[in-house]
Structures are given as C-alpha cells and as structure tokens.
Design a protein around this motif. Structure first.
Motif, mmCIF file in Angstrom:
data_model
loop_
_atom_site.group_PDB
_atom_site.id
_atom_site.type_symbol
_atom_site.label_atom_id
_atom_site.label_comp_id
_atom_site.label_asym_id
_atom_site.label_seq_id
_atom_site.Cartn_x
_atom_site.Cartn_y
_atom_site.Cartn_z
ATOM 1 N N GLU A 14 0.857 -1.194 0.000
ATOM 2 C CA GLU A 14 0.000 0.000 0.000
ATOM 3 C C GLU A 14 0.887 1.235 0.000
ATOM 4 O OE1 GLU A 14 -3.642 1.928 2.661
ATOM 5 O OE2 GLU A 14 -2.573 0.194 3.419
ATOM 6 N N ARG A 15 0.397 2.285 -0.657
ATOM 7 C CA ARG A 15 1.121 3.564 -0.643
ATOM 8 C C ARG A 15 0.131 4.631 -0.179
ATOM 9 N NH1 ARG A 15 1.627 8.235 -3.140
ATOM 10 N NH2 ARG A 15 3.683 9.070 -3.667
ATOM 11 N N THR A 24 3.795 7.269 2.698
ATOM 12 C CA THR A 24 4.141 6.058 3.444
ATOM 13 C C THR A 24 4.121 4.873 2.496
ATOM 14 O OG1 THR A 24 3.246 6.918 5.529
ATOM 15 C CG2 THR A 24 3.419 4.525 5.336
ATOM 16 N N ARG A 26 4.021 0.874 2.579
ATOM 17 C CA ARG A 26 3.764 -0.279 3.451
ATOM 18 C C ARG A 26 4.295 -1.514 2.733
ATOM 19 N NH1 ARG A 26 -1.506 -0.858 6.285
ATOM 20 N NH2 ARG A 26 -0.045 -1.157 8.008
ATOM 21 N N ARG A 28 5.920 -5.569 2.324
ATOM 22 C CA ARG A 28 6.004 -6.954 2.784
ATOM 23 C C ARG A 28 7.116 -7.636 1.990
ATOM 24 N NH1 ARG A 28 1.327 -9.270 1.234
ATOM 25 N NH2 ARG A 28 0.101 -8.698 3.053
ATOM 26 N N SER A 62 6.185 1.144 11.818
ATOM 27 C CA SER A 62 5.105 0.214 12.174
ATOM 28 C C SER A 62 5.109 -0.072 13.661
ATOM 29 C CB SER A 62 5.269 -1.136 11.480
ATOM 30 O OG SER A 62 6.019 -1.041 10.342
ATOM 31 N N LEU A 69 2.859 -5.707 8.129
ATOM 32 C CA LEU A 69 3.543 -4.882 7.133
ATOM 33 C C LEU A 69 4.596 -4.005 7.802
ATOM 34 C CD1 LEU A 69 0.460 -3.676 5.039
ATOM 35 C CD2 LEU A 69 2.066 -5.489 4.445
ATOM 36 N N ASP A 71 6.078 -0.391 7.727
ATOM 37 C CA ASP A 71 5.744 0.949 7.216
ATOM 38 C C ASP A 71 6.959 1.871 7.268
ATOM 39 O OD1 ASP A 71 3.254 -0.115 7.112
ATOM 40 O OD2 ASP A 71 2.361 1.201 8.621
ATOM 41 N N HIS A 72 7.138 2.649 6.206
ATOM 42 C CA HIS A 72 8.213 3.649 6.131
ATOM 43 C C HIS A 72 7.576 4.943 5.654
ATOM 44 C CE1 HIS A 72 10.163 -0.258 5.820
ATOM 45 N NE2 HIS A 72 11.265 0.316 6.268
ATOM 46 N N THR A 73 7.675 5.996 6.445
ATOM 47 C CA THR A 73 7.083 7.282 6.065
ATOM 48 C C THR A 73 8.215 8.208 5.632
ATOM 49 O OG1 THR A 73 5.208 6.939 7.503
ATOM 50 C CG2 THR A 73 5.677 9.212 6.894
#
Ligand SMILES: Cc1cc2nc3c(=O)[nH]c(=O)nc-3n(C[C@H](O)[C@H](O)[C@H](O)COP(=O)(O)OP(=O)(O)OC[C@H]3O[C@@H](n4cnc5c(N)ncnc54)[C@H](O)[C@@H]3O)c2cc1C
Ligand code: FES
Length: 277
Positions: A14-15, A24, A26, A28, A62, A69, A71-73
């Motif tokens: 997901e973006r 962000t 997301r 995997r 996260s 997942l 997460d990287h923002t």
C-alpha cells in the motif's frame, strides 16, 4: 537478515500520500519466511533500496507487535526519496535491516515518557507510542509534543487526536507558522515544554527532529532539572553501509548507523552544535 549487505526484495502493498511531499510505503518481503522472521525495536531503521538509483536509511514506523507490514514514512527531498515517491502498490524495493540502536524502552519502564518531535522526526517515535499504548500499565504518563514549521506539514492529525483521548496522555502541537483555523500553539515546540505535565524526577525524554531543535529541547529540560542521563536523541547522518564499516555516518567517535541512531545526551553533549561533526 542473514547477510546485512544484501537487500531483501519487498513489495509495496500500500502507498499512502500523507501530505504534498510525504508518503508512506507499506512493505512486505516477498520471501514469506524472511518476513515472518523479521523483528525490530522502535527507533531502528532499514536501508531502503531503489534499484538503479540508490539506497537511503528510513525509520521503521510500524507497530513492532504487528508483523503484517513494515511501514516507512518518507519525505521526498532528493534523488532516492523522489524516486521512491513514484512507486505504486505492487512495485518492489530492496530492504536491509533492521539496523541501529533503538529507544531505551526497558529503561523507560516505570517512568513518565516524554516524546518531543519536530517535522518528520515524529516517524521514529510513532512505534514508541504504539509500544507504550499496548503496554500502558508498565509506563507512567505519556506526553507527546510535536512541532512543525507550517500547519500544512502536520501529518497524522487524527492519530494525535486519538492519542490525546487516552488516559494519562497529553498531546500538544505547535506550528511556527499557523494557517487559518489552527487551534494549537503558534511557535516553537520548545515552548510547549512548560505546559507539559510530567514528573521531571521520574521521566525519560526521547527527541527526534532537526539537531538544533533537539539541542534546544535538551537544554530546556536540563534547565528544568531533568537528569542528562534521562534524555535521548535520534541523530541523522548520511549513510552508506548501515553496519559500521564505511565511516560515512561518523559523528565524533561514534558511527550513527551502529552506535545510534539513538544516543544518550551524555554521549552527544560535547558534539552537539559543533561545526564539523
Ligand atoms: C537513521 C535515519 C533514519 C531516517 N529516517 C527517515 C524517515 O523515516 N523518513 C525520511 O523521510 N527520512 C529519513 N531519514 C533521512 C533520509 O535518509 C534522507 O532524507 C535521505 O537520505 C535523502 O536521500 P535522497 O537521495 O532522497 O536525497 P539527497 O540527494 O541525499 O539529498 C537531496 C537534498 O535534500 C537534503 N536533505 C537530505 N536529507 C534531508 C532531510 N532529512 N530533510 C531535509 N532535507 C534533506 C540534502 O541536504 C540535499 O540538499 C533518516 C535518516 C537516518 C540517518
Ligand atoms: S553507514 Fe557505514 S559506517 Fe555507518
């Protein structure tokens, strides 16, 4: 991760566009076993690799207890982060990590936890908030102070509002420049410290943001008699290897990638604000 120099392939599940320049990803890992085995502590980071362009250190935001997942923002500022900005769900990146020393959560047990962040400095502390909220009984008060340059830079407003409703939790927001209808403080995040309610003899402060902001906040807390050993800062430096081999992230005698990015104030005091470090 078996070889810390080799990126593992990860799919963007997901973006999320958080603001005009912040998004962000997301992720995997495509190897299910590697994804299941991946564990991190709040404050650690991954090296995120965009094929053909380069690699950058990015904090993991996260919840460490949510293994679905990673997460990287990210704020798009240059070559790699602008390249990553173009990616969409289904596309792939490489990740190496987790790297570095995280926040002192064991030491913080039984204490009030004061989090002071500037701009996207909130990213590496979101996982601390999740950690404390999940284990509420182990900690004292949770105080979250977040400052931004302009109100448009504030992301995660809904999350701040939700955290503000939790028991024994205080959230204060500030913007240097306020847009219309901004109901919070206008000014610097340091100015929120006097309104924060915590036990200065029994509190741990964790800070992340521009170096000058962290230095000013640390000085304000010391002036209010907090012990230097209870102040923790997350530092940023350009990185290359991420594992203490190349020297790109040197900060005085420390390697930020390996000895940090989280440091105690006592380790940093001689280096903060000194030109060349
Ligand atoms: C431990 C650690 C954790 C980090 N976590 C995050 C994170 O969670 N999210 C995130 O967005 N960034 C994070 N960063 C910063 C991020 O790694 C840099 O922004 C990134 O290296 C920029 O690479 P680039 O190739 O896109 O830009 P570059 O081409 O390297 O830089 C382009 C221009 O942007 C400026 N610049 C570089 N970094 C920043 C910055 N942080 N803020 C403003 N201007 C900058 C440079 O001075 C240069 O002028 C982290 C850094 C470290 C060391
Ligand atoms: S990035 Fe290579 S030593 Fe830190």
């Amino acid at each position: 991760m078996p070889n810390p120099s080799l990126p593992a392939e990860a799919e963007i599940v997901e973006r999320i566009q958080e603001s005009e320049s912040i998004y962000t990803l997301r992720l995997r890992m495509t190897d299910q076993a590697a994804h299941a085995a991946y564990a991190f502590v709040p404050g650690q980071f991954n090296m995120v690799y965009l094929q053909g362009i380069g690699e950058v250190p990015i904090s993991i935001v996260s919840d460490p207890d949510d293994d679905s997942l990673l997460d990287h923002t990210i704020r798009a500022v240059g070559r790699v982060t602008r390249g990553l900005e173009q990616l969409r769900a289904g596309q792939r990146v490489g990740i190496r990590g987790p790297f570095g020393r995280g926040w002192p959560l064991d030491q913080a047990c039984g204490h009030d936890v004061v989090l002071i962040t500037g701009g996207l400095g909130c990213a590496p502390l979101v996982s601390v908030i999740n950690y404390v909220v999940r284990r509420r009984e182990r900690f004292g008060r949770l105080v979250i102070l977040q400052g931004v340059k302009h109100t448009d830079d504030l992301i995660w407003h809904d999350r701040y509002m939700a955290w503000a409703k939790l028991p024994d939790t205080q959230v204060l927001l500030a913007a240097d420049i306020a847009g219309q209808g901004w109901p919070y403080h206008v000014g610097l995040v340091t100015e929120l410290i006097d309104r924060a309610q915590f036990d200065r003899d029994n509190a741990i402060a964790m800070m992340c943001g521009p170096e000058r902001m962290m230095q000013a906040c640390a000085e304000a807390l010391l002036a209010r008699d907090m012990a230097a050993g209870n102040l923790w800062l997350s530092m940023e430096r350009n990185m290359h290897c991420g594992v203490g081999h190349c020297g790109h992230c040197q900060l005085g005698p420390h390697f930020v990638c390996k000895d940090g990015p989280v440091f105690n104030y006592t380790e940093l005091a001689p280096l903060l604000g000194v030109r060349g470090f």
